[in-house]
Design an enzyme around this catalytic site. Structure first.
Site, PDB file in Angstrom:
ATOM      1  CE1 TYR A 139      -2.990   3.092   0.624  1.00 36.36           C
ATOM      2  CE2 TYR A 139      -3.730   2.054   2.647  1.00 36.36           C
ATOM      3  CZ  TYR A 139      -3.825   3.072   1.717  1.00 36.36           C
ATOM      4  OH  TYR A 139      -4.748   4.064   1.892  1.00 36.36           O
ATOM      5  CE  LYS A 169      -5.972   1.575  -1.162  1.00 38.92           C
ATOM      6  NZ  LYS A 169      -5.494   2.972  -1.114  1.00 38.92           N
ATOM      7  N   GLY A 194      -5.115   4.517  -6.729  1.00 38.77           N
ATOM      8  CA  GLY A 194      -5.794   4.955  -5.522  1.00 38.77           C
ATOM      9  C   GLY A 194      -6.009   6.440  -5.393  1.00 38.77           C
ATOM     10  CG  ASP A 196     -11.215   8.058  -4.990  1.00 37.48           C
ATOM     11  OD1 ASP A 196     -10.175   7.405  -4.801  1.00 37.48           O
ATOM     12  OD2 ASP A 196     -12.235   7.922  -4.276  1.00 37.48           O
ATOM     13  CB  SER A 213     -12.544   7.567   0.164  1.00 40.49           C
ATOM     14  OG  SER A 213     -11.279   7.376   0.727  1.00 40.49           O
TER      15      SER A 213
END
Length: 304
Positions: A139, A169, A194, A196, A213
């Site tokens: 991540y 990610k 990741g 958006d 999110s």
């Protein structure tokens, strides 16, 4: 191990809480129902959006178990297990395997930070080894962790040291590096973008899927972006992506990010409660102003 490969949208789920900041696990089921009905590909539990750094290890285990139970047979669960303590991260990884997660992901230690790719790989190898049956994702979110190392080199060294390494990610705007990772070793690794508000750019750079999110409450918007891009309708994809960028930069940026996002989940019909301190919930006046700003943007139609 069969090849694990995620495409499509993966919401980074909220951790529902009561007004006093305690876990509200009864809301996990309705949240998962909401996501499953919107055709997402998987869920990413207990990440940054899930406030993992503000939860105890026991709370993270309880929350993950609730997500795995609610999602069983419908959506694979990627469990975030990163921690400042590698021993706790390994314990969370072992628990994720027992709880039924489909994969794990981990942030690097972010207080005492790994100073080299070799050290970072050693840390991630220790975590991944605790769940040897699960695919492992690193991540990468340097804006929050302060760990900003060469991700192509991470894949190169990680391929030799982490047998279960599935991909990254990648929550950073450095698309030139993301593209290099997506093409590394013939496209061997599953790259999940990741950011958006930059999804369209991530797709153009070779993203296989996306974790974020705002996919919790506006999945149809981002699915429309992905369909337009796949169909070669760049103008439509750009128009839709602009709405996402306006929402993130002008609306959430004008308030407080996670408190705003949790409020927007409520606007979409699933209340997940306030964030936990040190983050502070929106006041009723702020929540009303946020709703008005979203209406002015034309974003409310996508909150489904």
């Amino acid at each position: 191990m069969n090849r694990f490969w995620i495409t499509g949208l993966v919401p980074a789920t909220f951790t529902p809480m009561h007004d006093d900041g305690s876990l509200n696990l009864a809301q996990v089921g309705p949240l998962v129902d909401h996501l499953a009905a919107r055709g997402v590909s998987a869920i990413f539990a207990s990440g940054s959006t899930g406030e993992s750094a503000s939860l105890t290890t026991a709370e993270r285990q309880a929350a993950l178990a609730a997500f795995c139970e609610a999602a069983a047979g419908r959506l694979p669960v990627i469990a975030h297990v990163g921690h400042t303590s590698l021993a706790d991260a390994a314990a969370l990884a072992a628990h994720a395997q027992q709880a039924g997660a489909a994969a794990i992901a981990a942030l690097p230690p972010f207080y005492f930070k790994p100073a080299s790719v070799t050290t970072l790989v050693a840390c991630m190898a220790e975590i991944a080894a605790a769940a040897p049956d699960l695919p492992f994702y690193y991540y990468h979110i340097p804006g929050l962790t302060g760990v900003n190392l060469d991700m192509v080199e991470f894949l190169r060294q990680g391929a030799a040291r982490i047998p279960t390494l599935a991909g990254i990610k990648y929550s950073a705007p450095t698309l030139y590096e993301f593209q290099a990772c997506a093409n590394f070793d013939g496209g061997r690794f599953n790259m999940l973008f990741g950011v958006d508000e930059m999804l369209l750019s991530g797709l153009a750079a070779g993203a296989h899927g996306a974790v974020g999110s705002t996919y919790n409450f506006a999945a149809p918007l981002y699915q429309a972006i992905m369909r337009a891009f796949a169909a070669g309708d760049v103008a439509a994809a750009q128009r839709l992506q602009l709405l996402s960028a306006q929402m993130v930069l002008k609306v959430i940026g004008g308030y407080r990010a996670l408190p705003s996002l949790k409020s927007m989940m409520g606007f979409a019909g699933v209340e997940c409660g306030p964030p936990r301190l040190p983050q502070v919930a929106l006041t009723p006046a702020e929540r009303a102003a946020l709703h008005a700003d979203l209406a002015e943007l034309g974003f409310l139609a996508w909150l489904t």
